[in-house]
Design an enzyme around this catalytic site. Structure first.
Site, PDB file in Angstrom:
ATOM      1  N   HIS A 188      -4.494   1.616  -2.984  1.00 28.40           N
ATOM      2  CA  HIS A 188      -4.421   2.608  -4.060  1.00 28.40           C
ATOM      3  C   HIS A 188      -5.806   3.084  -4.482  1.00 28.40           C
ATOM      4  O   HIS A 188      -6.005   4.279  -4.717  1.00 28.40           O
ATOM      5  CB  HIS A 188      -3.672   2.044  -5.267  1.00 28.40           C
TER       6      HIS A 188
ATOM      7  N   HIS B 241       4.596   8.306  -2.916  1.00 26.75           N
ATOM      8  CA  HIS B 241       3.823   7.064  -2.922  1.00 26.75           C
ATOM      9  C   HIS B 241       3.528   6.579  -1.507  1.00 26.75           C
ATOM     10  O   HIS B 241       2.440   6.054  -1.238  1.00 26.75           O
ATOM     11  CB  HIS B 241       4.532   5.951  -3.697  1.00 26.75           C
TER      12      HIS B 241
ATOM     13  N   ASP C 138      -0.115   5.711   0.018  1.00 29.06           N
ATOM     14  CA  ASP C 138      -0.466   4.522   0.801  1.00 29.06           C
ATOM     15  C   ASP C 138      -1.094   4.901   2.141  1.00 29.06           C
ATOM     16  O   ASP C 138      -2.063   4.272   2.590  1.00 29.06           O
ATOM     17  CB  ASP C 138       0.780   3.669   1.067  1.00 29.06           C
TER      18      ASP C 138
ATOM     19  N   HIS D 242       2.109  -0.239   6.051  1.00 27.09           N
ATOM     20  CA  HIS D 242       0.689  -0.591   6.127  1.00 27.09           C
ATOM     21  C   HIS D 242       0.325  -1.051   7.536  1.00 27.09           C
ATOM     22  O   HIS D 242      -0.746  -0.725   8.055  1.00 27.09           O
ATOM     23  CB  HIS D 242       0.362  -1.681   5.112  1.00 27.09           C
TER      24      HIS D 242
END
Length: 288
Positions: free
Chosen positions: A79, A236, A240, A263
């Site tokens: 973030h 969001h 990321d 991720h």
């Protein structure tokens, strides 16, 4: 186009969403060509700093963690990395007195606010860009992330959850300057059914309605104030992605298509790009 750092240091306090530990974090100006570096001020070792680079990513379970050769680590960096990217910051030193970046409100907006309060400083070195020269793809099961050559950045991202609260959402984004107003305040999210299991594993210990969108077993959003956007979930996920891709060390010039990214997949794409010297080159703005 010149490199940019902060005009002065700026600090915050907060808890880690997974560790539940309270930490102080300070973003400081850094010299040209420094990149983004984290320093663990609670550790006295000389090797208490970690470059925020893709090759230092050591864990991608629910967040992005970086570690150095002494196994000193900082987790949940995505973030603040997204905020640095969105604000155009090339060089910064981030000092933190604990193992995890504070979650703040679950988005990048508080970090954007900090950077805006500190101000920006132009530096005497040209900004470098990572220009993609050929198609590179990372896949895992039905998840896929692909970058292809382009003269500008464009991202087309789709998420698909087996949840009526989220479902399938798509977002196309191409203007870095609109990140702070349209993407930065999108919050992280999770399912209440996973809470007990995650906490038994030492994760999600700092979760609350103040930092996470909570979805219950009936696929309802539990947060009293609801969502900030109808498509806050895909926003969001895009946040990321920006944070993870900024561990390349540069703005990426490419057309990027993602489906059900994570991720792990974000980092895998960078690993694949940098493992092939013919897939990319570093350029200045005039060379794009």
């Amino acid at each position: 186009m010149q490199q940019i750092t902060l005009s002065k240091p700026v600090s915050c306090y907060g808890i880690g969403v997974h560790s539940g530990k309270r930490t102080q974090l300070t973003i400081e100006p850094a010299k040209e060509n420094t990149g983004i570096i984290f320093i663990r001020t609670d550790i006295s070792s000389e090797n208490n700093y970690i470059e925020a680079k893709y090759f230092n990513v050591s864990d991608t379970l629910l967040s992005t963690t970086i570690s150095n050769s002494n196994k000193i680590q900082v987790s949940t960096i995505e973030h603040i990395m997204a905020a640095l990217w969105g604000c155009g910051i090339d060089n910064a030193v981030i000092k933190i007195d604990g193992p995890e970046v504070p979650i703040m409100d679950g988005s990048s907006k508080p970090f954007v606010f900090m950077i805006e309060c500190a101000g920006k400083k132009l530096q005497n070195a040209p900004k470098k860009y990572l220009k993609i020269l050929k198609e590179v793809t990372a896949t895992h099961k039905d998840c896929e992330l692909t970058c292809t050559p382009s003269d500008h950045m464009k991202i087309d991202l789709t998420i698909d959850f087996n949840s009526k609260a989220i479902g399938r959402q798509n977002l196309v984004f191409s203007k870095q300057e609109s990140f702070n107003n349209n993407i930065a305040d999108a919050r992280t999210f999770g399912f209440t059914k996973d809470g007990d299991y995650l906490q038994s594993k030492g994760l999600a210990l700092g979760v609350s309605f103040e930092n996470t969108i909570a979805i219950d077993d009936q696929d309802k959003v539990l947060n009293p104030d609801g969502l900030r956007y109808q498509d806050e979930f895909v926003r969001h996920k895009l946040l990321d992605l920006f944070g993870d891709l900024y561990t390349s060390g540069n703005n990426i010039v490419s057309s990027i298509n993602g489906y059900k990214t994570s991720h792990a997949l974000n980092n895998e794409l960078l690993q694949r790009i940098f493992s092939d010297n013919t897939s990319h080159k570093f350029v200045t703005a005039s060379e794009i």
